[in-house]
Design an enzyme around this catalytic site. Structure first.
Site, PDB file in Angstrom:
ATOM      1  N   ARG A 188       0.916  -1.591  -0.388  1.00  0.00           N
ATOM      2  CA  ARG A 188       0.053   0.289   0.333  1.00  0.00           C
ATOM      3  C   ARG A 188       0.736   1.308  -0.313  1.00  0.00           C
ATOM      4  O   ARG A 188       1.620   0.781   1.091  1.00  0.00           O
ATOM      5  CB  ARG A 188      -0.891  -0.419   1.549  1.00  0.00           C
ATOM      6  CG  ARG A 188      -2.158  -0.905   0.981  1.00  0.00           C
ATOM      7  CD  ARG A 188      -3.183  -0.060   0.424  1.00  0.00           C
ATOM      8  NE  ARG A 188      -4.254  -0.951   0.659  1.00  0.00           N
ATOM      9  CZ  ARG A 188      -4.781  -1.867  -0.900  1.00  0.00           C
ATOM     10  NH1 ARG A 188      -3.554  -2.242  -1.594  1.00  0.00           N
ATOM     11  NH2 ARG A 188      -6.016  -2.562  -1.355  1.00  0.00           N
ATOM     12  N   GLU A 211      -3.575   7.698  -6.368  1.00  0.00           N
ATOM     13  CA  GLU A 211      -3.405   6.444  -7.386  1.00  0.00           C
ATOM     14  C   GLU A 211      -4.111   7.589  -8.679  1.00  0.00           C
ATOM     15  O   GLU A 211      -5.347   7.503  -8.101  1.00  0.00           O
ATOM     16  CB  GLU A 211      -3.453   5.231  -7.251  1.00  0.00           C
ATOM     17  CG  GLU A 211      -2.479   4.068  -5.930  1.00  0.00           C
ATOM     18  CD  GLU A 211      -2.254   3.641  -6.115  1.00  0.00           C
ATOM     19  OE1 GLU A 211      -2.836   3.271  -6.438  1.00  0.00           O
ATOM     20  OE2 GLU A 211      -1.676   2.568  -5.530  1.00  0.00           O
ATOM     21  N   HIS A 270       0.127  -0.521 -10.155  1.00  0.00           N
ATOM     22  CA  HIS A 270      -0.333  -0.897  -9.213  1.00  0.00           C
ATOM     23  C   HIS A 270      -0.891  -2.171  -9.537  1.00  0.00           C
ATOM     24  O   HIS A 270      -2.196  -2.469 -10.199  1.00  0.00           O
ATOM     25  CB  HIS A 270      -1.470  -0.149  -8.752  1.00  0.00           C
ATOM     26  CG  HIS A 270      -2.495  -0.624  -7.608  1.00  0.00           C
ATOM     27  ND1 HIS A 270      -2.764   0.233  -6.773  1.00  0.00           N
ATOM     28  CD2 HIS A 270      -2.098  -1.649  -6.821  1.00  0.00           C
ATOM     29  CE1 HIS A 270      -2.834  -0.701  -5.096  1.00  0.00           C
ATOM     30  NE2 HIS A 270      -2.731  -1.869  -5.035  1.00  0.00           N
TER      31      HIS A 270
END
Length: 332
Positions: A236, A265, A286
């Protein structure tokens, strides 16, 4: 008593296997992807459950709007930081995730990024595309014999250890919950953080983002490490302090970083942009759960748990991903 789930709203794209399994078990499924918060608040009252990934935010307003009808929120993935757990619990809404669904994919990406920090293959490949032959510039180091510090020894952390042990790395780790026996079974020497920092050649983080893990890796903790230590984050954004990491990269205290997750993000901050552009950083958008297998697995696991909650199946009877289990006491 069973949870009466008859109508489910899918808010983010999930594999068709999820929808098929729900429908096979008599649950009506509606797709309305990426609804704005205002529209989601209007829609939620018409459904018994929601399925989300990371794009849709299930806020207090959404949960309040669904009060009286909404019974469950399923997250197709591991992290539930896009769901207001406190508000869900207040309104008696079960929140569940798929904690094992992404494990192998996130683990394998971690291992690939560790290797990419040791051997700069991405830069070397780009140089070849540009017509260069830079063998000396892109010489690397072996992972064999190096010490890997794994912060967080849950499913993913232990899977990483098993694989990197096979590469000849010494694996040390920290986790306040995992037992010494569980760590040992994965080949990890469990230690306290102050023991770990000076020993690590590489650090990888596999914890949730909670107050005690925010900025767990910082300029201060990196200063306690060997000069040139390298770090990986496929967990994370926020577990590694980006400003501190950038400072350590600029000073040479940190020898490289591989980042798959960011505090925001898509990234927008100047610090994040500077990290992405840094020559010793490998940045990916990601991708931890972005495999065909993981997408199917997390989708199916959400559906299985919803079906189990209804109590109508003899095949699906457990819901291990429930994160606010206190709600179950009132739901059943």
């Amino acid at each position: 008593m069973p949870v009466d789930i008859k109508k489910v709203l899918v808010c983010d794209a999930v594999d068709e296997a999820c929808v098929n399994l729900l429908r096979e078990n008599g649950i009506e499924v509606t797709y309305k992807l990426k609804l704005p918060q205002e529209e989601l608040c209007k829609e939620v009252k018409n459904f018994d459950a929601l399925i989300v990934r990371s794009d849709t935010k299930v806020t207090r307003d959404v949960l309040e709007a669904g009060s009286g009808s909404l019974k469950a929120v399923g997250r197709a993935g591991a992290g539930v930081d896009n769901i207001d757990i406190e508000a869900a619990t207040k309104y008696g809404v079960i929140v569940l995730n798929t904690p094992g669904g992404n494990s192998i994919s996130a683990c394998e990406l971690t291992c690939l990024l560790l290797a990419s920090l040791a051997r700069p293959v991405t830069l070397a490949a780009q140089s070849m595309r540009e017509g260069r032959w830079d063998r000396k510039i892109y010489a690397g180091t072996e992972l064999y014999g190096k010490t890997l510090a794994i912060l967080g020894l849950g499913r993913i952390g232990r899977e990483v250890a098993i694989r990197m042990k096979a590469w000849g790395m010494r694996c040390i780790g920290f986790d306040p919950i995992t037992t010494d026996e569980e760590a040992k079974a994965a080949g990890v020497e469990k230690m306290e953080l102050d023991e770990i920092w000076p020993l690590a050649d590489y650090i990888t983080v596999h914890t949730p983002l909670i107050p005690s893990t925010r900025n767990l890796v910082s300029e201060k903790t990196l200063a306690m490490c060997k000069k040139g230590v390298k770090v990986v984050n496929v967990a994370r954004g926020g577990i590694i302090d980006e400003a501190g990491l950038l400072a350590a990269l600029q000073s040479g205290q940190c020898g490289g970083a591989a980042l798959d997750v960011f505090p925001e993000e898509p990234p927008k901050s100047k610090v994040t942009e500077a990290l992405i552009q840094h020559p010793k950083v490998v940045a990916t958008p990601h991708l931890g759960a972005s495999t065909a297998e993981a997408q199917v697995r997390v989708a199916v696991e959400v559906a299985e748990q919803f079906v189990a909650l209804t109590g109508r199946s003899t095949v699906f009877t457990t819901y291990p991903g429930v994160v606010n289990r206190e709600v179950l006491k009132t739901a059943f």
